[in-house]
Scaffold this motif. Structure first.
Motif, short mmCIF file in Angstrom:
data_model
loop_
_atom_site.label_atom_id
_atom_site.label_comp_id
_atom_site.label_asym_id
_atom_site.label_seq_id
_atom_site.Cartn_x
_atom_site.Cartn_y
_atom_site.Cartn_z
N ASP A 115 -2.20 -11.68 10.76
CA ASP A 115 -1.29 -10.54 10.78
C ASP A 115 -0.69 -10.42 9.38
O ASP A 115 0.05 -11.31 8.94
N ALA A 116 -1.00 -9.35 8.66
CA ALA A 116 -0.56 -9.21 7.27
C ALA A 116 -0.13 -7.77 7.00
O ALA A 116 -0.87 -6.99 6.38
N PRO A 117 1.07 -7.38 7.44
CA PRO A 117 1.54 -6.00 7.25
C PRO A 117 1.56 -5.56 5.79
O PRO A 117 1.34 -4.37 5.50
N GLN A 118 1.83 -6.48 4.88
CA GLN A 118 1.88 -6.12 3.46
C GLN A 118 0.52 -5.63 2.97
O GLN A 118 0.43 -4.65 2.22
N LEU A 119 -0.56 -6.29 3.41
CA LEU A 119 -1.90 -5.86 3.03
C LEU A 119 -2.23 -4.50 3.63
O LEU A 119 -2.82 -3.64 2.98
N VAL A 120 -1.85 -4.31 4.88
CA VAL A 120 -2.10 -3.04 5.57
C VAL A 120 -1.38 -1.91 4.84
O VAL A 120 -1.94 -0.82 4.65
N ASP A 121 -0.16 -2.15 4.43
CA ASP A 121 0.61 -1.12 3.73
C ASP A 121 -0.06 -0.73 2.40
O ASP A 121 -0.12 0.46 2.05
N MET A 122 -0.58 -1.72 1.68
CA MET A 122 -1.23 -1.41 0.41
C MET A 122 -2.54 -0.66 0.64
O MET A 122 -2.85 0.30 -0.09
N ALA A 123 -3.31 -1.08 1.64
CA ALA A 123 -4.55 -0.37 1.96
C ALA A 123 -4.24 1.06 2.39
O ALA A 123 -4.93 2.01 2.00
#
Length: 389
Positions: A245-253
């Motif tokens: 679970d990595a919300p920071q990566l999802v936000d950047m993508a």
């Protein structure tokens, strides 16, 4: 719906086939002539297999879609797994032609070019305020040795688009740890590509990925992973990875997808610095090597992709999207690659990582990205081909 899946010799195509078969859809697997024993042809998920003449494969693929649409009374969803097929279908004229006989859910040619170029990805990310590794550029008229002397080693050297050069994942970059190793690496990539390669500061932390399915600039679903082991161990694709679970990566993508109004599949690659901060490295705008994790995590990404493609071709007969589940934490590996990585780590004296492979082989909770007991023939075929090599 009927779904036509291309390039089924790739092992990641099996995740697409198995997901759609379990959902009850009809699958036509097609491959170009000259490909020996495509994995998808041996899968229990395949309802029909078609070999297309290599010389006329595009026209043959068109006619396959046309005949399927006439027989079904609706256009099939066409899912291109291979990068070459995707790039061809994305061209404006070809895309418009195929829209008459099938449903497509793929990027435009411009979107592919933008995401395939590491330089353009870095420029866009910087304009959005996203972290990217520091880049180092050879000045006009500057000798390579002079350039090499001012670099902060280690550095990563890579062509702007290694895939277009026919390079495998592990060949698309190299790490130079001093001036002596940098010069031949830099010159080799420059001669190979006909242009200066990208030189970036090396990041020593972990490797991460965010795999997405997008709809005209909006994320439909996303699956993030952390690389546990790689092969080759000097810097290659994931041999083992964890769904995280990595919300920071999802936000950047999501920011990159919105800025380009991207549609289709893509995998965003990140690397952490020594403090654990992720930096965007590159984007793979296609079906990628760790794609089977989308199946193992229960994301239903393949099903969503197929339904969106079907609806694009049949706006008067749309299918409802199923509930989109949150990807479940899990560990996945590719047994053959992972065993090879264990040998590589052992040779480097990294016994903890080498023994980790053995431990994961004994853990039933760790799933293989290729082998499934309900569909064993593709796995047997794959391992037989490895032994022959």
């Amino acid at each position: 719906m009927t779904v036509i899946v291309t390039d089924v010799h790739y092992r990641m195509s099996l995740a697409v086939l198995r997901d759609l078969h379990e959902a009850g859809h009809r699958l036509i697997c097609c491959e170009r002539e000259g490909i020996s024993a495509p994995l998808g042809f041996s899968s229990t998920a395949a309802d029909e297999t078609v070999t297309l003449p290599a010389e006329t494969w595009l026209d043959s693929l068109y006619h396959l879609c046309e005949q399927t649409a006439a027989a079904d009374g609706e256009k099939p969803a066409l899912l291109p797994v291979g990068a070459d097929t995707l790039n061809t279908l994305a061209q404006t004229e070809t895309r418009q032609r195929f829209a008459a006989v099938c449903g497509l859910w793929i990027p435009t040619a411009r979107q592919l070019d933008d995401f395939n170029s590491k330089a353009r990805v870095a420029e866009l990310a910087q304009s959005l305020g996203l972290p990217v590794p520091a880049a180092h550029v050879q000045r006009e008229g500057e000798a390579v040795t002079t350039f090499a002397a001012r670099l902060p080693y280690p550095v990563v050297v890579k062509p702007l688009c290694g895939e277009k050069l026919g390079l495998s994942a592990s060949q698309r970059y190299s790490i130079a740890r001093d001036m002596t190793s940098f010069v031949p690496i830099y010159e080799w990539f420059r001669q190979l590509a006909g242009e200066p390669p990208l030189v970036q500061t090396y990041l020593p932390g972990g490797a991460l990925g965010c795999s997405v399915l997008a709809d005209h600039g909006k994320l439909v679903t996303a699956v993030c992973h952390r690389r546990v082991r790689e092969y080759p161990v000097s810097g290659g694709p994931s041999a083992c990875c964890d769904c995280i679970d990595a919300p920071q990566l999802v936000d950047m993508a999501a920011a990159m997808v919105e800025a380009t109004q991207y549609t289709g599949l893509a995998m965003f690659e990140f690397k952490e610095d020594s403090n654990g901060k992720p930096y965007l490295l590159e984007v793979n705008p296609r079906v990628w090597g760790t794609y089977p994790l989308t199946r193992r995590s229960g994301s239903r990404m393949s099903l969503l992709w197929a339904i969106l493609a079907h609806n694009a071709g049949n706006p008067d007969k749309p299918l409802s999207l199923p509930p989109i589940p949150k990807p479940q934490p899990c560990r996945m590996h590719f047994t053959a690659s992972d065993l090879c990585s264990a040998v590589g780590y052992a040779k480097r004296g990294q016994w903890g990582r080498a023994l980790g492979t053995v431990g994961d082989l004994l853990r039933p909770a760790v799933k293989d990205g290729l082998w499934e007991w309900g569909d064993v023939k593709p796995g047997l075929l794959y391992y037989r081909s490895l032994l022959r090599r």
